[in-house]
Motif scaffolding. Structure first.
Motif, PDB file in Angstrom:
ATOM      1  N   LYS A 150      -0.917  -4.518  -1.878  1.00 60.08           N
ATOM      2  CA  LYS A 150      -0.945  -3.324  -1.043  1.00 60.08           C
ATOM      3  C   LYS A 150       0.377  -3.243  -0.282  1.00 60.08           C
ATOM      4  N   ILE A 151       0.956  -2.045  -0.230  1.00 64.66           N
ATOM      5  CA  ILE A 151       2.207  -1.813   0.486  1.00 64.66           C
ATOM      6  C   ILE A 151       1.920  -0.862   1.638  1.00 64.66           C
ATOM      7  N   ARG A 152       2.287  -1.299   2.860  1.00 63.80           N
ATOM      8  CA  ARG A 152       2.076  -0.468   4.040  1.00 63.80           C
ATOM      9  C   ARG A 152       3.422  -0.034   4.605  1.00 63.80           C
ATOM     10  N   VAL A 153       3.532   1.252   4.908  1.00 58.72           N
ATOM     11  CA  VAL A 153       4.777   1.843   5.390  1.00 58.72           C
ATOM     12  C   VAL A 153       4.936   1.578   6.885  1.00 58.72           C
ATOM     13  N   LEU A 154       6.151   1.171   7.276  1.00 59.57           N
ATOM     14  CA  LEU A 154       6.515   1.033   8.680  1.00 59.57           C
ATOM     15  C   LEU A 154       7.726   1.914   8.954  1.00 59.57           C
ATOM     16  N   GLU A 155       7.626   2.817   9.896  1.00 59.23           N
ATOM     17  CA  GLU A 155       8.796   3.592  10.301  1.00 59.23           C
ATOM     18  C   GLU A 155       9.679   2.705  11.175  1.00 59.23           C
ATOM     19  N   THR A 156      10.930   2.527  10.757  1.00 58.56           N
ATOM     20  CA  THR A 156      11.835   1.594  11.434  1.00 58.56           C
ATOM     21  C   THR A 156      13.213   2.228  11.646  1.00 58.56           C
ATOM     22  N   PRO A 157      13.313   3.304  12.395  1.00 59.98           N
ATOM     23  CA  PRO A 157      14.610   3.963  12.602  1.00 59.98           C
ATOM     24  C   PRO A 157      15.553   3.095  13.418  1.00 59.98           C
ATOM     25  N   GLY A 158      16.828   3.444  13.344  1.00 60.69           N
ATOM     26  CA  GLY A 158      17.859   2.721  14.083  1.00 60.69           C
ATOM     27  C   GLY A 158      19.125   2.636  13.261  1.00 60.69           C
ATOM     28  N   HIS A 159      19.031   1.970  12.111  1.00 59.12           N
ATOM     29  CA  HIS A 159      20.177   1.970  11.188  1.00 59.12           C
ATOM     30  C   HIS A 159      20.426   3.402  10.724  1.00 59.12           C
ATOM     31  N   THR A 160      19.385   4.067  10.264  1.00 58.76           N
ATOM     32  CA  THR A 160      19.379   5.514  10.023  1.00 58.76           C
ATOM     33  C   THR A 160      18.083   6.068  10.583  1.00 58.76           C
ATOM     34  N   ASP A 161      18.063   7.373  10.816  1.00 61.20           N
ATOM     35  CA  ASP A 161      16.858   7.987  11.382  1.00 61.20           C
ATOM     36  C   ASP A 161      15.677   7.948  10.426  1.00 61.20           C
ATOM     37  N   ASP A 162      15.961   7.914   9.124  1.00 61.73           N
ATOM     38  CA  ASP A 162      14.895   7.979   8.119  1.00 61.73           C
ATOM     39  C   ASP A 162      14.465   6.601   7.625  1.00 61.73           C
ATOM     40  N   HIS A 163      14.894   5.553   8.302  1.00 58.40           N
ATOM     41  CA  HIS A 163      14.701   4.205   7.777  1.00 58.40           C
ATOM     42  C   HIS A 163      13.232   3.782   7.801  1.00 58.40           C
ATOM     43  N   LEU A 164      12.822   3.122   6.706  1.00 57.52           N
ATOM     44  CA  LEU A 164      11.479   2.559   6.579  1.00 57.52           C
ATOM     45  C   LEU A 164      11.569   1.092   6.186  1.00 57.52           C
ATOM     46  N   ALA A 165      10.561   0.336   6.566  1.00 56.60           N
ATOM     47  CA  ALA A 165      10.309  -0.979   5.983  1.00 56.60           C
ATOM     48  C   ALA A 165       8.954  -0.908   5.303  1.00 56.60           C
ATOM     49  N   TYR A 166       8.725  -1.802   4.346  1.00 60.54           N
ATOM     50  CA  TYR A 166       7.469  -1.794   3.591  1.00 60.54           C
ATOM     51  C   TYR A 166       6.855  -3.197   3.650  1.00 60.54           C
ATOM     52  N   ALA A 167       5.724  -3.306   4.318  1.00 60.13           N
ATOM     53  CA  ALA A 167       5.021  -4.581   4.416  1.00 60.13           C
ATOM     54  C   ALA A 167       4.187  -4.792   3.161  1.00 60.13           C
ATOM     55  N   LEU A 168       4.247  -6.001   2.623  1.00 62.33           N
ATOM     56  CA  LEU A 168       3.588  -6.335   1.363  1.00 62.33           C
ATOM     57  C   LEU A 168       2.407  -7.264   1.640  1.00 62.33           C
ATOM     58  N   PHE A 169       1.223  -6.857   1.189  1.00 61.17           N
ATOM     59  CA  PHE A 169       0.002  -7.647   1.381  1.00 61.17           C
ATOM     60  C   PHE A 169      -0.589  -8.016   0.028  1.00 61.17           C
ATOM     61  N   ASP A 170      -1.140  -9.205  -0.053  1.00 61.65           N
ATOM     62  CA  ASP A 170      -1.939  -9.636  -1.195  1.00 61.65           C
ATOM     63  C   ASP A 170      -3.402  -9.448  -0.787  1.00 61.65           C
ATOM     64  N   THR A 171      -4.117  -8.554  -1.453  1.00 61.75           N
ATOM     65  CA  THR A 171      -5.481  -8.211  -1.029  1.00 61.75           C
ATOM     66  C   THR A 171      -6.451  -9.386  -1.156  1.00 61.75           C
ATOM     67  N   ALA A 172      -6.059 -10.419  -1.912  1.00 65.03           N
ATOM     68  CA  ALA A 172      -6.911 -11.614  -1.979  1.00 65.03           C
ATOM     69  C   ALA A 172      -6.785 -12.466  -0.717  1.00 65.03           C
ATOM     70  N   TYR A 173      -5.713 -12.242   0.029  1.00 64.04           N
ATOM     71  CA  TYR A 173      -5.464 -12.966   1.285  1.00 64.04           C
ATOM     72  C   TYR A 173      -4.981 -11.940   2.313  1.00 64.04           C
ATOM     73  N   PRO A 174      -5.851 -11.069   2.779  1.00 70.12           N
ATOM     74  CA  PRO A 174      -5.431  -9.837   3.440  1.00 70.12           C
ATOM     75  C   PRO A 174      -5.087  -9.942   4.917  1.00 70.12           C
ATOM     76  N   LYS A 175      -5.247 -11.101   5.538  1.00 74.87           N
ATOM     77  CA  LYS A 175      -5.127 -11.148   6.992  1.00 74.87           C
ATOM     78  C   LYS A 175      -3.717 -10.849   7.488  1.00 74.87           C
ATOM     79  N   LYS A 176      -2.701 -11.350   6.787  1.00 74.21           N
ATOM     80  CA  LYS A 176      -1.327 -11.131   7.222  1.00 74.21           C
ATOM     81  C   LYS A 176      -0.442 -10.799   6.034  1.00 74.21           C
ATOM     82  N   ALA A 177       0.659 -10.125   6.319  1.00 71.11           N
ATOM     83  CA  ALA A 177       1.591  -9.729   5.265  1.00 71.11           C
ATOM     84  C   ALA A 177       2.213 -10.961   4.629  1.00 71.11           C
ATOM     85  N   VAL A 178       2.363 -10.909   3.314  1.00 70.22           N
ATOM     86  CA  VAL A 178       3.034 -11.992   2.611  1.00 70.22           C
ATOM     87  C   VAL A 178       4.546 -11.788   2.631  1.00 70.22           C
ATOM     88  N   GLY A 179       4.981 -10.541   2.806  1.00 68.30           N
ATOM     89  CA  GLY A 179       6.410 -10.245   2.839  1.00 68.30           C
ATOM     90  C   GLY A 179       6.662  -8.866   3.382  1.00 68.30           C
TER      91      GLY A 179
END
Length: 449
Positions: A102-131
């Protein structure tokens, strides 16, 4: 399950292919993007989505091209300077599923106004992002530059600080996957490693040690960065959508006669600096193949024609790869054969090299002479030779007009490589009273320590 990094040499650009359950996504593809299709098909995956972390400044995005090749949907952040015509907008909290991932979108402006980061989750171990794919917000050993909005310097530096806190909140266990590595113009302090975690960066990244928001803002607005003119071209193409690269990324071979009559806007000698200095064709500038990504965008304008001069065919092929990735496709051809041409009586120019003893003597005795330091401002601030003058190598693209062709100049940098680029550019502009300090600051320090 697959997560593969694809590195673009020269630009130190990092993109990613992520797959699970027969589906795949690509993060920040480069322009020559067949590699993603080939790797996905080899793994039995279908590319369904293309995620962009931001509007890149240093290379042409391959997102619209890859979308045409695969039918994938391109996703981009809100608040771009102009509409990203080839992409759909995603926002904070949006989620996408790729097999078990699962990929979750994070709005992360600063470098550019449109900047995003994408948190990566393994649904078999869903408590925290793997990357997390951090784009140009967080690097290994550094954070993103914030100088693209000069009228809003404090605001965007503060936005980056807030975005970094959002990324850090994903937890120390998360692996970071940035969009650039060491050698990129998108940061100045990146570690040589391309692997790290949020926890490691929290403990060791110098920029993350600045925990006070106001102090972070002051640090960022006092940074020194250079913006090559080609950044504006990249920004425009990455909003409008760049064209696909040439089908054959290799210049056609041309003869010496064709080279001399081709009327290219730039004759570019891509051989090593010492080879150029020893003997080059009249009017040719020096841009060694390994320095094309860093400096071509300073000296070449949009649509200008190029002819390349190389030692061998491999150099020509590599040079074309670098040039295509920054949209300098108008290459008339490539010539290999400087040494045989010289043996046949072709007129050659040379750029003399001098050593430390000669530099010291000139500093005390020479008239009508300048030692011109072409390093960047941060290097210059750390150590400089008394009596030298400073113009950054890239800024010679315009500031050469400030120099006198009847004056003598010795070009210097850290080792002599950038000095050769500077001397080559000035030579192509008609300067003929030049030489290069061989070893430059490295040699000076060795003689004076």
């Amino acid at each position: 399950m697959l997560l593969e990094k694809i590195k673009t040499p020269g630009l130190a650009h990092l993109s990613y292919l992520v797959g699970s359950g027969g589906k795949a996504i690509v993060i920040d593809p480069r322009r020559d993007c067949a590699i993603y299709v080939e790797k996905a098909r080899a793994a039995g995956l279908e590319i369904t989505h293309i995620f962009e972390t931001h509007r890149n400044e240093d290379l042409v995005s391959g997102a619209p091209i890859l979308a045409d090749m695969t039918g994938a949907t391109v996703l981009h952040g809100p608040n771009p300077e102009q509409p990203i015509v080839y992409a759909q907008t995603v926002r904070d909290g949006d989620c996408f599923t790729v097999g078990q991932l699962k990929i979750r979108v994070l709005e992360t402006p600063g470098h550019t106004d449109d900047h995003l980061a994408y948190a990566l989750f393994d649904t078999a171990y869903p408590k925290k992002a793997v990357g997390v794919f951090t784009g140009d917000a967080l690097f290994v050993g550094d954070v993103g530059r914030t100088d693209f909005y000069p009228d809003r310097r404090e605001e965007v530096a503060g936005l980056l600080y807030d975005s970094l806190q959002k990324i850090l909140a994903l937890g120390d266990q998360a692996i970071i996957y940035p969009a650039h590595g060491a050698g990129s113009v998108c940061g100045s302090g990146m570690a040589e490693r391309e692997f790290s975690t949020i926890g490691h960066e929290r403990l060791n990244n110098p920029r993350l040690q600045i925990t006070d928001r106001d102090a972070f803002i002051q640090f960022k607005i006092n940074e020194n960065h250079y913006q090559p003119p080609y950044f504006r071209l990249m920004e425009r193409l990455n909003m409008e959508g760049g064209d696909a690269p040439p089908l054959v990324i290799r210049p056609r071979n041309i003869s010496l006669q064709q080279l001399n009559s081709c009327n290219a806007d730039h004759l570019i000698d891509i051989r090593e600096p010492m080879a150029y200095a020893s003997g080059h064709l009249p009017g040719a500038m020096s841009l060694p193949v390994g320095m094309i990504s860093a400096f071509a965008g300073w000296f070449i304008g949009e649509g200008e024609s190029l002819a390349l001069i190389a030692s061998n065919e491999d150099q020509l092929a590599t040079a074309m790869e670098h040039l295509v990735r920054i949209a300098f496709d108008n290459v008339i051809g490539g010539y290999v054969g400087v040494v045989p041409a010289a043996a046949q009586g072709q007129k050659m120019q040379q750029t003399p090299m001098i050593g430390t003893t000669e530099v010291e003597d000139r500093l005390h005795n020479a008239e009508n002479w300048t030692l011109l330091d072409v390093r960047d401002a941060d290097e210059r601030a750390t150590t400089a030779i008394e009596g030298s003058q400073h113009i950054y190598v890239g800024e010679l693209n315009e500031r050469w007009h400030e120099l006198d062709k009847n004056h003598r100049y010795t070009l210097m940098c850290a080792s002599g490589a950038r000095a050769t680029v500077a001397a080559g550019w000035l030579t192509s502009r008609g300067f003929d009273k030049l030489d290069i300090y061989l070893g430059s600051m490295g040699a000076w320090k060795a003689a004076h320590d």
